[in-house]
Design a protein around this motif. Sequence first.
Motif, PDB file in Angstrom:
ATOM      1  N   MET A 148      44.796 -42.214 -32.061  1.00 33.93           N
ATOM      2  CA  MET A 148      43.895 -42.014 -33.909  1.00 33.93           C
ATOM      3  C   MET A 148      42.916 -42.033 -33.580  1.00 33.93           C
ATOM      4  O   MET A 148      42.476 -43.025 -33.157  1.00 33.93           O
ATOM      5  CB  MET A 148      44.486 -43.219 -34.372  1.00 33.93           C
ATOM      6  N   THR A 149      42.346 -40.502 -34.511  1.00 32.18           N
ATOM      7  CA  THR A 149      41.172 -41.060 -34.649  1.00 32.18           C
ATOM      8  C   THR A 149      40.296 -42.225 -35.051  1.00 32.18           C
ATOM      9  O   THR A 149      40.909 -42.726 -36.622  1.00 32.18           O
ATOM     10  CB  THR A 149      40.649 -39.773 -35.353  1.00 32.18           C
ATOM     11  N   GLU A 150      39.612 -42.988 -35.243  1.00 36.02           N
ATOM     12  CA  GLU A 150      38.391 -44.066 -35.797  1.00 36.02           C
ATOM     13  C   GLU A 150      37.184 -43.151 -35.623  1.00 36.02           C
ATOM     14  O   GLU A 150      36.200 -42.520 -35.869  1.00 36.02           O
ATOM     15  CB  GLU A 150      38.153 -45.285 -34.331  1.00 36.02           C
ATOM     16  N   TRP A 151      36.921 -43.369 -37.228  1.00 38.25           N
ATOM     17  CA  TRP A 151      35.719 -42.532 -38.128  1.00 38.25           C
ATOM     18  C   TRP A 151      34.641 -42.971 -38.790  1.00 38.25           C
ATOM     19  O   TRP A 151      35.121 -44.584 -39.008  1.00 38.25           O
ATOM     20  CB  TRP A 151      36.198 -42.107 -39.336  1.00 38.25           C
ATOM     21  N   THR A 152      34.105 -43.245 -38.535  1.00 37.21           N
ATOM     22  CA  THR A 152      32.543 -43.611 -38.193  1.00 37.21           C
ATOM     23  C   THR A 152      32.205 -43.510 -39.669  1.00 37.21           C
ATOM     24  O   THR A 152      31.400 -42.098 -40.074  1.00 37.21           O
ATOM     25  CB  THR A 152      31.269 -43.722 -37.762  1.00 37.21           C
ATOM     26  N   ARG A 153      31.373 -44.080 -41.014  1.00 35.23           N
ATOM     27  CA  ARG A 153      30.959 -43.620 -42.496  1.00 35.23           C
ATOM     28  C   ARG A 153      29.766 -43.318 -42.217  1.00 35.23           C
ATOM     29  O   ARG A 153      29.176 -44.044 -41.265  1.00 35.23           O
ATOM     30  CB  ARG A 153      31.120 -44.755 -43.044  1.00 35.23           C
ATOM     31  N   ILE A 154      28.806 -42.300 -42.683  1.00 37.76           N
ATOM     32  CA  ILE A 154      27.375 -41.899 -42.002  1.00 37.76           C
ATOM     33  C   ILE A 154      26.914 -41.307 -43.769  1.00 37.76           C
ATOM     34  O   ILE A 154      25.859 -42.125 -43.537  1.00 37.76           O
ATOM     35  CB  ILE A 154      27.589 -40.508 -41.346  1.00 37.76           C
ATOM     36  N   CYS A 155      27.391 -41.012 -44.396  1.00 39.01           N
ATOM     37  CA  CYS A 155      26.427 -40.743 -45.700  1.00 39.01           C
ATOM     38  C   CYS A 155      27.261 -40.760 -46.512  1.00 39.01           C
ATOM     39  O   CYS A 155      28.671 -39.973 -46.490  1.00 39.01           O
ATOM     40  CB  CYS A 155      25.788 -40.266 -45.671  1.00 39.01           C
ATOM     41  N   THR A 156      26.797 -39.292 -47.866  1.00 38.70           N
ATOM     42  CA  THR A 156      27.461 -39.579 -48.876  1.00 38.70           C
ATOM     43  C   THR A 156      27.607 -37.308 -49.092  1.00 38.70           C
ATOM     44  O   THR A 156      25.834 -37.296 -48.342  1.00 38.70           O
ATOM     45  CB  THR A 156      26.993 -40.121 -50.163  1.00 38.70           C
ATOM     46  N   LEU A 157      27.952 -37.601 -49.973  1.00 38.17           N
ATOM     47  CA  LEU A 157      28.181 -36.086 -50.159  1.00 38.17           C
ATOM     48  C   LEU A 157      26.500 -35.350 -50.291  1.00 38.17           C
ATOM     49  O   LEU A 157      26.061 -34.475 -49.799  1.00 38.17           O
ATOM     50  CB  LEU A 157      28.894 -34.989 -50.708  1.00 38.17           C
ATOM     51  N   GLU A 158      26.231 -36.081 -51.225  1.00 38.15           N
ATOM     52  CA  GLU A 158      25.726 -36.568 -52.425  1.00 38.15           C
ATOM     53  C   GLU A 158      23.191 -36.072 -50.847  1.00 38.15           C
ATOM     54  O   GLU A 158      22.824 -36.360 -51.555  1.00 38.15           O
ATOM     55  CB  GLU A 158      24.994 -37.159 -53.623  1.00 38.15           C
ATOM     56  N   ASP A 159      24.292 -37.460 -50.265  1.00 34.10           N
ATOM     57  CA  ASP A 159      22.760 -37.660 -49.132  1.00 34.10           C
ATOM     58  C   ASP A 159      22.020 -36.691 -48.410  1.00 34.10           C
ATOM     59  O   ASP A 159      21.278 -35.666 -47.880  1.00 34.10           O
ATOM     60  CB  ASP A 159      23.131 -38.721 -48.236  1.00 34.10           C
ATOM     61  N   ILE A 160      23.121 -35.131 -48.309  1.00 33.90           N
ATOM     62  CA  ILE A 160      22.530 -33.456 -47.358  1.00 33.90           C
ATOM     63  C   ILE A 160      21.988 -32.913 -48.342  1.00 33.90           C
ATOM     64  O   ILE A 160      23.646 -32.365 -49.769  1.00 33.90           O
ATOM     65  CB  ILE A 160      24.728 -33.744 -47.242  1.00 33.90           C
ATOM     66  N   PRO A 161      20.800 -32.722 -48.559  1.00 29.08           N
ATOM     67  CA  PRO A 161      20.685 -31.337 -49.308  1.00 29.08           C
ATOM     68  C   PRO A 161      21.605 -30.152 -49.671  1.00 29.08           C
ATOM     69  O   PRO A 161      21.564 -29.985 -48.138  1.00 29.08           O
ATOM     70  CB  PRO A 161      19.457 -31.041 -48.763  1.00 29.08           C
ATOM     71  N   LEU A 162      21.578 -29.676 -50.875  1.00 29.91           N
ATOM     72  CA  LEU A 162      22.747 -28.006 -50.746  1.00 29.91           C
ATOM     73  C   LEU A 162      21.701 -27.318 -49.874  1.00 29.91           C
ATOM     74  O   LEU A 162      20.448 -27.221 -50.277  1.00 29.91           O
ATOM     75  CB  LEU A 162      22.262 -27.940 -52.073  1.00 29.91           C
ATOM     76  N   LEU A 163      22.415 -27.099 -48.870  1.00 26.57           N
ATOM     77  CA  LEU A 163      21.882 -25.332 -47.790  1.00 26.57           C
ATOM     78  C   LEU A 163      20.962 -26.471 -47.210  1.00 26.57           C
ATOM     79  O   LEU A 163      19.850 -25.639 -46.866  1.00 26.57           O
ATOM     80  CB  LEU A 163      21.189 -24.924 -48.347  1.00 26.57           C
ATOM     81  N   GLY A 164      21.471 -27.364 -46.766  1.00 26.52           N
ATOM     82  CA  GLY A 164      20.186 -28.696 -45.731  1.00 26.52           C
ATOM     83  C   GLY A 164      20.903 -28.886 -44.504  1.00 26.52           C
ATOM     84  O   GLY A 164      21.933 -29.122 -44.184  1.00 26.52           O
ATOM     85  N   ALA A 165      20.349 -30.054 -44.165  1.00 28.65           N
ATOM     86  CA  ALA A 165      21.079 -31.101 -43.042  1.00 28.65           C
ATOM     87  C   ALA A 165      20.455 -31.932 -43.067  1.00 28.65           C
ATOM     88  O   ALA A 165      19.025 -32.278 -43.572  1.00 28.65           O
ATOM     89  CB  ALA A 165      20.548 -30.287 -41.894  1.00 28.65           C
ATOM     90  N   ARG A 166      20.608 -32.837 -42.287  1.00 30.97           N
ATOM     91  CA  ARG A 166      20.312 -34.872 -42.572  1.00 30.97           C
ATOM     92  C   ARG A 166      20.294 -34.712 -41.058  1.00 30.97           C
ATOM     93  O   ARG A 166      22.330 -34.452 -40.253  1.00 30.97           O
ATOM     94  CB  ARG A 166      21.535 -35.603 -43.281  1.00 30.97           C
ATOM     95  N   ARG A 167      19.869 -36.273 -39.874  1.00 34.78           N
ATOM     96  CA  ARG A 167      20.155 -36.331 -38.847  1.00 34.78           C
ATOM     97  C   ARG A 167      21.084 -37.204 -38.367  1.00 34.78           C
ATOM     98  O   ARG A 167      20.266 -37.866 -39.074  1.00 34.78           O
ATOM     99  CB  ARG A 167      18.488 -35.713 -37.903  1.00 34.78           C
ATOM    100  N   VAL A 168      21.854 -37.766 -37.899  1.00 36.72           N
ATOM    101  CA  VAL A 168      21.820 -38.798 -37.692  1.00 36.72           C
ATOM    102  C   VAL A 168      21.647 -39.035 -35.745  1.00 36.72           C
ATOM    103  O   VAL A 168      21.536 -38.597 -34.819  1.00 36.72           O
ATOM    104  CB  VAL A 168      23.317 -38.614 -37.855  1.00 36.72           C
TER     105      VAL A 168
END
Length: 128
Positions: free
Chosen positions: A1-21
Motif C-alpha cells: 500500500m502506498t504511503e503518502w507524504t503531505r507536501i503542500c496545498t494546491l494553493e501553495d503552487i502558483p498557477l502555471l508554475g511550480a514549487r521545489r521540494v
Amino acid sequence: MTEWTRICTLEDIPLLGARRVERASGLDVAIFRNSQDAVFALLDRCPHKGGPLSQGIVFGTSVACPLHNWTIGLCDGQASAPDEGCTPRFRVKLEEGVVYLDAAELHGHASDLVRPIAGPVRRPVDWI
Ligand code: FES
C-alpha cells in the motif's frame, strides 16, 4: 500500500508554475500546477543539460525548460521529439486541495543523481 507524504496545498503552487521540494539526498522534486489545477511531479532536472524545470513555463501538460526551451511532458517526463531524453517522474496525489508525494519515491526515487556543478568557478590555491 502506498504511503503518502503531505507536501503542500494546491494553493501553495502558483498557477502555471511550480514549487521545489528539497530532499535529503538527490536533486529536488519539482511540483507543477497547470491551468486545469492538475498537479505533476518531476525531478527538477532537464534531460538535456540539467536545467531547472521548476523555473520553466507550464502550458497544457508540458513544461518548457528555461535554458534551451526543450519541451518536457509533465505526465511522463519525456522530451518532445525531435529531442530525446526523459526526466524521472514522481507519483503525486491531489486530495481535497492537498498535494501528496509517494513517500517511498520521495526518499528513494532518482536519489543517486547528483546536482550539476554550477555557480562561480573554483580555482585551486596554487592557480595564480
Ligand atoms: S537544459 Fe533544458 S533545454 Fe537545455
